[in-house]
Scaffold this motif. Structure first.
Motif, PDB file in Angstrom:
ATOM      1  N   VAL A  37       0.851  -1.205   0.000  1.00  0.00           N
ATOM      2  CA  VAL A  37       0.000   0.000   0.000  1.00  0.00           C
ATOM      3  C   VAL A  37       0.882   1.249   0.000  1.00  0.00           C
ATOM      4  N   VAL A  38       0.301   2.344  -0.480  1.00  0.00           N
ATOM      5  CA  VAL A  38       0.977   3.641  -0.466  1.00  0.00           C
ATOM      6  C   VAL A  38       0.867   4.236   0.940  1.00  0.00           C
ATOM      7  N   PHE A  39       1.912   4.934   1.388  1.00  0.00           N
ATOM      8  CA  PHE A  39       1.876   5.618   2.682  1.00  0.00           C
ATOM      9  C   PHE A  39       0.694   6.585   2.741  1.00  0.00           C
ATOM     10  N   ASP A  40       0.142   6.769   3.925  1.00  0.00           N
ATOM     11  CA  ASP A  40      -0.976   7.688   4.129  1.00  0.00           C
ATOM     12  C   ASP A  40      -0.667   9.090   3.610  1.00  0.00           C
ATOM     13  N   SER A  41       0.564   9.543   3.818  1.00  0.00           N
ATOM     14  CA  SER A  41       0.944  10.914   3.470  1.00  0.00           C
ATOM     15  C   SER A  41       1.109  11.147   1.971  1.00  0.00           C
ATOM     16  N   LEU A  42       1.108  10.050   1.174  1.00  0.00           N
ATOM     17  CA  LEU A  42       1.387  10.184  -0.265  1.00  0.00           C
ATOM     18  C   LEU A  42       0.270   9.638  -1.149  1.00  0.00           C
ATOM     19  N   THR A  43      -0.905   9.395  -0.575  1.00  0.00           N
ATOM     20  CA  THR A  43      -1.959   8.694  -1.319  1.00  0.00           C
ATOM     21  C   THR A  43      -2.446   9.451  -2.546  1.00  0.00           C
ATOM     22  N   GLU A  44      -2.284  10.772  -2.577  1.00  0.00           N
ATOM     23  CA  GLU A  44      -2.765  11.555  -3.722  1.00  0.00           C
ATOM     24  C   GLU A  44      -1.646  11.900  -4.704  1.00  0.00           C
ATOM     25  N   ARG A  45      -0.408  11.485  -4.385  1.00  0.00           N
ATOM     26  CA  ARG A  45       0.729  11.839  -5.246  1.00  0.00           C
ATOM     27  C   ARG A  45       1.427  10.640  -5.872  1.00  0.00           C
ATOM     28  N   ILE A  46       1.062   9.438  -5.423  1.00  0.00           N
ATOM     29  CA  ILE A  46       1.706   8.210  -5.905  1.00  0.00           C
ATOM     30  C   ILE A  46       0.652   7.280  -6.494  1.00  0.00           C
ATOM     31  N   CYS A  47       0.961   6.693  -7.636  1.00  0.00           N
ATOM     32  CA  CYS A  47       0.057   5.712  -8.245  1.00  0.00           C
ATOM     33  C   CYS A  47      -0.074   4.489  -7.344  1.00  0.00           C
ATOM     34  N   HIS A  48      -1.305   4.060  -7.066  1.00  0.00           N
ATOM     35  CA  HIS A  48      -1.541   2.940  -6.160  1.00  0.00           C
ATOM     36  C   HIS A  48      -1.295   1.585  -6.823  1.00  0.00           C
ATOM     37  N   SER A  49      -0.949   1.598  -8.109  1.00  0.00           N
ATOM     38  CA  SER A  49      -0.669   0.350  -8.813  1.00  0.00           C
ATOM     39  C   SER A  49       0.829   0.179  -9.080  1.00  0.00           C
ATOM     40  N   LYS A  82     -10.351  -3.910  -5.707  1.00  0.00           N
ATOM     41  CA  LYS A  82     -11.789  -4.156  -5.819  1.00  0.00           C
ATOM     42  C   LYS A  82     -12.488  -4.229  -4.459  1.00  0.00           C
ATOM     43  N   GLN A  83     -12.006  -5.097  -3.587  1.00  0.00           N
ATOM     44  CA  GLN A  83     -12.643  -5.255  -2.283  1.00  0.00           C
ATOM     45  C   GLN A  83     -12.360  -4.052  -1.379  1.00  0.00           C
ATOM     46  N   GLU A  84     -11.157  -3.492  -1.519  1.00  0.00           N
ATOM     47  CA  GLU A  84     -10.801  -2.291  -0.757  1.00  0.00           C
ATOM     48  C   GLU A  84     -11.745  -1.150  -1.115  1.00  0.00           C
ATOM     49  N   CYS A  85     -12.054  -1.025  -2.389  1.00  0.00           N
ATOM     50  CA  CYS A  85     -12.897   0.057  -2.897  1.00  0.00           C
ATOM     51  C   CYS A  85     -14.272   0.031  -2.222  1.00  0.00           C
ATOM     52  N   SER A  86     -14.925  -1.137  -2.247  1.00  0.00           N
ATOM     53  CA  SER A  86     -16.263  -1.237  -1.652  1.00  0.00           C
ATOM     54  C   SER A  86     -16.202  -1.103  -0.134  1.00  0.00           C
ATOM     55  N   ALA A  87     -15.111  -1.580   0.485  1.00  0.00           N
ATOM     56  CA  ALA A  87     -14.968  -1.479   1.946  1.00  0.00           C
ATOM     57  C   ALA A  87     -14.833  -0.016   2.382  1.00  0.00           C
ATOM     58  N   ILE A  88     -14.060   0.770   1.625  1.00  0.00           N
ATOM     59  CA  ILE A  88     -13.883   2.197   1.943  1.00  0.00           C
ATOM     60  C   ILE A  88     -15.208   2.941   1.791  1.00  0.00           C
ATOM     61  N   LYS A  89     -15.956   2.621   0.731  1.00  0.00           N
ATOM     62  CA  LYS A  89     -17.257   3.272   0.531  1.00  0.00           C
ATOM     63  C   LYS A  89     -18.208   2.950   1.690  1.00  0.00           C
ATOM     64  N   ALA A  90     -18.230   1.688   2.110  1.00  0.00           N
ATOM     65  CA  ALA A  90     -19.124   1.282   3.199  1.00  0.00           C
ATOM     66  C   ALA A  90     -18.682   1.869   4.542  1.00  0.00           C
ATOM     67  N   TYR A  91     -17.373   1.951   4.747  1.00  0.00           N
ATOM     68  CA  TYR A  91     -16.810   2.456   6.018  1.00  0.00           C
ATOM     69  C   TYR A  91     -16.980   3.970   6.131  1.00  0.00           C
ATOM     70  N   GLY A  92     -16.983   4.653   4.979  1.00  0.00           N
ATOM     71  CA  GLY A  92     -17.193   6.093   4.969  1.00  0.00           C
ATOM     72  C   GLY A  92     -15.949   6.929   5.162  1.00  0.00           C
ATOM     73  N   LYS A  93     -14.801   6.262   5.329  1.00  0.00           N
ATOM     74  CA  LYS A  93     -13.522   6.971   5.466  1.00  0.00           C
ATOM     75  C   LYS A  93     -12.396   6.001   5.119  1.00  0.00           C
ATOM     76  N   VAL A  94     -11.180   6.551   5.036  1.00  0.00           N
ATOM     77  CA  VAL A  94     -10.028   5.720   4.667  1.00  0.00           C
ATOM     78  C   VAL A  94      -9.239   5.342   5.918  1.00  0.00           C
ATOM     79  N   PRO A  95      -9.047   4.052   6.179  1.00  0.00           N
ATOM     80  CA  PRO A  95      -8.254   3.646   7.348  1.00  0.00           C
ATOM     81  C   PRO A  95      -6.760   3.886   7.104  1.00  0.00           C
ATOM     82  N   ASN A  96      -5.950   3.770   8.164  1.00  0.00           N
ATOM     83  CA  ASN A  96      -4.514   4.027   8.013  1.00  0.00           C
ATOM     84  C   ASN A  96      -3.822   2.923   7.223  1.00  0.00           C
ATOM     85  N   GLU A  97      -2.556   3.164   6.864  1.00  0.00           N
ATOM     86  CA  GLU A  97      -1.813   2.259   5.968  1.00  0.00           C
ATOM     87  C   GLU A  97      -1.664   0.856   6.535  1.00  0.00           C
ATOM     88  N   ASN A  98      -1.539   0.720   7.853  1.00  0.00           N
ATOM     89  CA  ASN A  98      -1.394  -0.616   8.443  1.00  0.00           C
ATOM     90  C   ASN A  98      -2.675  -1.427   8.292  1.00  0.00           C
TER      91      ASN A  98
END
Length: 476
Positions: A37-49, A82-98
């Motif tokens: 996973v990408v670090f929390d501090s870089l999620t909008e600046r680094i490609c997640h793939s 895929k599963q992360e995507c639906s989990a984040i939508k259901a959770y309503g926020k993004v959990p930390n990198e760990n």
């Protein structure tokens, strides 16, 4: 994985040994991450793939969290997201990198089983989690992460016990490996590589680990005999033996008994006084200069953090002026001052000054590090570029050649850094020939080239070597 075998390493538990002979630069094995996973501090600046840094990234249209270079990267990363995507939508926020990493690991294990590849040597259940060794504050953070994980984990997915979940958090806490960007210059995320977890530590190891095109490579630093244990360094050798042992105990929960720690090899050089014509300064003088450097380093770090680079230069100069005549050129505090001053002066485009301190830093490193240490190679590369920028083509070319020889061992010929270095080596070799034929013509052409293409401002000083030193990710 025919090159290695699991065995019981005396005093260490399970380890890996070579099943054949290796030479410097050989790739013993390569391994893709089980999850990363990408670090929390870089999620909008680094490609997640692909983990590239890009100025403009496309955001996932559903969760609005994951970012990608383009559709190609988004499709490539969809299986993991895929599963992360639906989990984040259901959770309503993004959990930390760990939490994100543990979730990705468990989704993959649930889908593919405990052995996700024929090349995998161990299950994650067999890896140590060291939860029983954690301090009170670490246990408190772990409980918070487990609580948040349980809220984040979808109810319609396979449910796991708290013991299984806590084991996974413990495993990534002491086995996570830093993922770098595609050029290998910046730490941008964390991943888990099961086979790498089996490689034990030694302060003077026979292997190094590098990330190359999305996979880690375990590379030989020199000749390794058949049956010899394979080791890597979890912490930087530049630390004193006592400090390395403290870091290893608090971060990785074991007592290092390697030869370099037991015999405190090179500690005298790292804290020694400068000898001139057989005369050494007194212990009191060395201690006073060392204490002064330590205090100045704290001030320097604060100024650097605030971006006050002129203040950093002032602090470094004052400290060096007082300590350079007393402390050895291998003293670790003096080396830090030289390294920082070199970086900052290069950033401010005082290249002659930067080159002088970069040269001193490399000369000190050469007396301390293993000759094929990646940190030494990166430092020599930086020094070579700085000398080239200063117009000192002979020293610059020599440093770049030295760096290239080291990085061919530690990174290999296909790594982006090595390819860049090869281009620099060819360029400086051509310029050196021109310089030797006619110095005046060379400098005239150089000045003309710089006028036509003004030197752009360099990136803010951030030590490339630091990324190499901290490959084994530890939660802060």
């Amino acid at each position: 994985m025919e090159n290695v075998a699991i065995f019981d390493s005396p005093g260490k538990g399970r380890g890996l040994k070579a099943t054949k002979e290796f030479w410097a630069g050989d790739v013993i094995f390569s391994e893709p991450s089980l999850a990363a996973v990408v670090f929390d501090s870089l999620t909008e600046r680094i490609c997640h793939s692909c983990f590239r840094r890009q100025d403009k990234l496309q955001r996932c249209g559903q969760c609005k969290f994951a970012h990608y270079c383009d559709r190609t990267c988004q499709r490539a990363g969809w299986a993991e997201h895929k599963q992360e995507c639906s989990a984040i939508k259901a959770y309503g926020k993004v959990p930390n990198e760990n939490i994100r990493l543990v979730a990705r690991i468990m989704w993959r294990l649930d889908k593919e089983g405990s052995m996700v590849s024929d090349m995998q040597l161990t299950t994650l259940e067999e890896l140590e989690d060291h939860i029983a060794d954690m301090q009170q504050d670490e246990m408190k953070e772990l409980k918070v992460d487990i609580h948040n994980f349980l809220d984040y984990w979808p109810q319609n997915n396979k449910q796991h016990t708290v013991d299984v979940i806590s084991h996974m958090f413990g495993v990534i806490n002491c086995n996570g490996f830093t993922v770098s960007d595609h050029r290998g210059l910046q730490a941008v995320g964390v991943g888990l590589f099961p086979n790498l977890c089996l490689v034990n530590h030694d302060c003077w190891p026979n292997c190094t680990v590098i990330l190359n095109h999305g996979k880690i490579e375990l590379r030989s630093l020199g000749k390794i005999a058949e049956g010899e244990e394979l080791t890597v360094a979890y912490v930087d050798y530049l630390n004193l033996s006592e400090e390395r042992q403290r870091l290893l105990k608090t971060q990785y929960f074991f007592d290092c008994t390697c030869e370099h720690c037991k015999n405190r090899i090179k500690d005298d050089l790292k804290m020694g006084g400068r000898e001139v014509d057989g005369v050494k300064p007194s212990e009191e003088q060395v201690k006073e200069a060392t204490d002064h450097c330590f205090q100045m380093l704290e001030k320097m770090d604060k100024a650097r953090l605030n971006g006050d680079y002129h203040e950093v230069v002032k602090i470094c100069r004052e400290c060096i002026e007082k300590a350079e005549s007393i402390l050895a050129d291998t003293h670790i505090y003096l080396l830090r001052m030289w390294s920082t001053l070199s970086e900052v002066q290069a950033y401010l485009q005082y290249f002659d000054d930067a080159a002088e301190y970069a040269r001193k830093m490399v000369e000190g490193y050469l007396k301390l590090y293993h000759p094929n240490n990646a940190v030494l190679g990166m430092a020599a590369m930086r020094a070579g570029v700085t000398h080239w920028q200063a117009g000192q083509i002979e020293v610059g070319h020599g440093m770049i050649c030295k760096a290239y020889a080291i990085l061919m061992v530690t990174h290999g010929p296909t790594h982006p850094i090595t390819k860049d270095l090869e281009a620099m080596r060819v360029q400086t070799e051509m310029e050196l020939r021109m310089f030797k034929q006619n110095e005046y013509v060379y400098h005239s052409m150089r000045e003309a080239a710089l006028k036509n293409k003004p030197m752009t401002m360099m990136h803010e000083p951030k030590s490339v070597e630091e990324g190499i030193k901290n490959l084994f990710h530890r939660r802060k």
